[in-house]
Design a protein around this motif. Structure first.
Motif, mmCIF file in Angstrom:
data_model
loop_
_atom_site.group_PDB
_atom_site.id
_atom_site.type_symbol
_atom_site.label_atom_id
_atom_site.label_comp_id
_atom_site.label_asym_id
_atom_site.label_seq_id
_atom_site.Cartn_x
_atom_site.Cartn_y
_atom_site.Cartn_z
ATOM 1 N N SER A 109 23.002 87.389 -70.778
ATOM 2 C CA SER A 109 21.822 87.323 -69.906
ATOM 3 C C SER A 109 21.639 85.948 -69.288
ATOM 4 O O SER A 109 20.865 85.787 -68.358
ATOM 5 C CB SER A 109 20.571 87.762 -70.652
ATOM 6 N N ASP A 110 22.355 84.924 -69.778
ATOM 7 C CA ASP A 110 22.254 83.611 -69.130
ATOM 8 C C ASP A 110 22.740 83.698 -67.687
ATOM 9 O O ASP A 110 22.085 83.191 -66.774
ATOM 10 C CB ASP A 110 23.101 82.575 -69.888
ATOM 11 N N THR A 180 9.782 83.514 -70.135
ATOM 12 C CA THR A 180 10.597 84.012 -71.243
ATOM 13 C C THR A 180 9.617 84.706 -72.182
ATOM 14 O O THR A 180 8.697 84.070 -72.700
ATOM 15 C CB THR A 180 11.304 82.830 -71.932
ATOM 16 N N ASN A 184 10.754 81.536 -75.927
ATOM 17 C CA ASN A 184 11.622 80.643 -76.675
ATOM 18 C C ASN A 184 11.199 79.263 -76.193
ATOM 19 O O ASN A 184 11.226 79.045 -74.981
ATOM 20 C CB ASN A 184 13.094 80.940 -76.295
ATOM 21 N N ASP A 212 12.416 87.115 -68.595
ATOM 22 C CA ASP A 212 13.554 87.148 -69.523
ATOM 23 C C ASP A 212 13.075 87.743 -70.853
ATOM 24 O O ASP A 212 12.271 87.139 -71.552
ATOM 25 C CB ASP A 212 14.041 85.703 -69.703
ATOM 26 N N ALA A 214 15.020 88.520 -73.496
ATOM 27 C CA ALA A 214 16.146 88.448 -74.436
ATOM 28 C C ALA A 214 15.696 88.617 -75.898
ATOM 29 O O ALA A 214 16.465 89.065 -76.735
ATOM 30 C CB ALA A 214 16.887 87.127 -74.265
ATOM 31 N N PHE A 215 14.433 88.266 -76.178
ATOM 32 C CA PHE A 215 13.958 88.315 -77.570
ATOM 33 C C PHE A 215 13.025 89.498 -77.847
ATOM 34 O O PHE A 215 12.263 89.468 -78.808
ATOM 35 C CB PHE A 215 13.234 86.999 -77.910
ATOM 36 N N SER A 245 22.362 89.896 -77.404
ATOM 37 C CA SER A 245 22.729 88.744 -78.241
ATOM 38 C C SER A 245 21.755 88.498 -79.383
ATOM 39 O O SER A 245 22.162 88.161 -80.494
ATOM 40 C CB SER A 245 22.766 87.476 -77.390
ATOM 41 N N LYS A 246 20.465 88.625 -79.105
ATOM 42 C CA LYS A 246 19.465 88.171 -80.079
ATOM 43 C C LYS A 246 19.049 89.298 -81.028
ATOM 44 O O LYS A 246 19.198 89.192 -82.233
ATOM 45 C CB LYS A 246 18.237 87.620 -79.360
#
Ligand SMILES: Cc1ncc(COP(=O)(O)O)c(C=O)c1O
Length: 404
Positions: A109-110, A180, A184, A212, A214-215, A245-246
């Motif tokens: 996702s980066d 985010t 984060n 984002d 991601a978490f 990823s997370k």
């Protein structure tokens, strides 16, 4: 030759010649790993322990035996993977997505984050970004030629949004907001009030949101995770990025995805072959199983919640340190300002406890005096507890040396 580079890039440092504290991914980090230092500075669940779930491993072996992963998938990603993602997001947020029009698979996702911002930003644009937040958000805005405008979040307010802080920084050049969520480094899950007020602000001022998530997979204490793309009037102006990823601990697979409306997505698709390329075929096949096998997320959720509680107990027992209970994920954010600056305390831990943590300052000005600790490193709680006990003893020693 370097001076011929674009100004946006010329000052970037990857860590080949210097110690890079901001990301801890320079050559120096590699040397420290070889020397057996403990890495609590990589947002990589269970690192450095082997941790591919059995069902995923089995599916990957079958895929390799089939020989198919020698080939590209369609640039927008494996069709089945996009279908599984659409089902997952429907179950989670009751949103109806068309896998052919709203989902793009990205190599992590980066890359998705930068890619999401690129088509909108140009020199002179301003991007509102909460501070503290993920350092890439600030850097990505700059790499696109825009100005990163930091919007402070405060611990007294539980690191939630204060819309007045956004309003104060709005100018005719403001084009985008990047958040985010969950955040984060603070682990904050933005609550209903924060999200609704932010969305109202974005719609009223005709802005774009890059969100984002991601978490998003591990939210604790029955908090509600609201996806801004689901708020009325937001889908057409929101680009959301995701990752395996997370939450699924599969950072090495490099699989992420972008969700957006079809008008925007058509542009993203248009540039996919040139800019992103197709994501690794074997990793996409593995991601299908990882997302479909619900027992993985359930197991990780139990582990990570238990870890959160264990770690919070230790961190909150350190004199002169203020621990904040994480609302999500794998990160702890602690106030060490009584012991020194972020840089001083992080460097003391590295030298005396051989533990690498993140200084707070790369996350923005509000990060001074804080450290980020990736508490979900190691598969076993005992290893993490041992490392944290060492960290605690070291900070107690620092307090003694400082006579506080
Ligand atoms: C908030 C946030 N977003 C995105 C990423 C990128 O993750 P990946 O590229 O592995 O999907 C990270 C990695 O640390 C992160 O912390």
């Amino acid at each position: 030759m370097k001076e011929k580079m674009n100004n946006r890039f010329i000052n970037l440092q990857g860590g080949l010649f210097t110690k890079v504290t901001k990301a801890d991914v320079g050559e120096n980090a590699g040397h420290l790993m070889q020397q057996g230092y403990t890495f609590m500075s990589w947002a990589d669940p269970f690192f450095p322990d082997p941790s591919i779930p059995d069902s995923v491993k089995k599916a990957m072996i079958e895929e390799i035996e089939s020989g198919f992963p020698a080939h590209y998938t369609m640039p927008m990603g494996d069709r089945k993977l996009r279908e599984v993602i659409a089902q997952r997001l429907h179950k989670r947020y009751q949103i109806k997505l068309d896998p052919s029009r709203n989902i793009l698979i990205t190599p992590g996702s980066d890359s998705g984050l930068l890619y999401a911002m690129m088509p909108f930003l140009k020199e002179g644009d301003e991007v509102l970004i909460p501070d503290p937040s993920y350092p890439s958000n600030f850097l990505n805005a700059k790499l696109c030629g825009a100005k990163d405008v930091h919007v402070p979040l405060y611990p007294e307010n539980g690191y939630q949004f204060d819309i007045k802080e956004f309003e104060k920084r709005l100018t005719p050049n403001t084009k985008m907001v990047v958040i985010t969520h969950p955040n984060n480094p603070t682990g904050t899950v933005f609550n209903k009030k924060s999200i609704e007020e932010l969305c109202h602000f974005i719609i009223k001022n005709d802005l774009i949101l890059v969100c984002d998530q991601a978490f998003e997979d591990h939210i604790y204490d029955n908090r509600e995770m609201i996806a801004p793309m689901c708020i009325e009037g937001m889908f057409e102006r929101t680009i959301t990025t995701f990752s395996i990823s997370k939450g699924l601990g599969l950072s090495g697979f490099r699989v992420g995805y972008i969700v957006a409306n079809d008008e925007l997505m058509d542009v993203y698709y248009g540039g996919t072959v040139n800019v992103l390329g197709a994501t690794n075929t074997l990793a996409q096949k593995a991601a299908i199983v990882a997302l479909e096998d619900e027992s993985i997320l359930k197991d990780y959720h139990e582990r990570l919640l238990r870890r959160r509680d264990l770690v919070y107990d230790i961190l909150s027992s350190i004199p002169h340190v203020k621990a904040i209970k994480p609302e999500s994920g794998i990160l702890s954010w602690i106030d060490v300002s009584k012991l020194g600056t972020s840089a001083e305390v992080a460097s003391y831990l590295l030298d005396h406890a051989h533990i690498s943590v993140n200084e707070g300052t790369p996350y923005g000005e509000q990060g001074e005096g804080y450290l980020r600790i990736v508490h979900a490193c190691f598969l076993n709680d005992d290893d993490a507890v041992e490392a944290l006990q060492r960290l605690k003893d070291c900070l107690i020693q620092l307090g003694k040396e400082k006579n506080i």
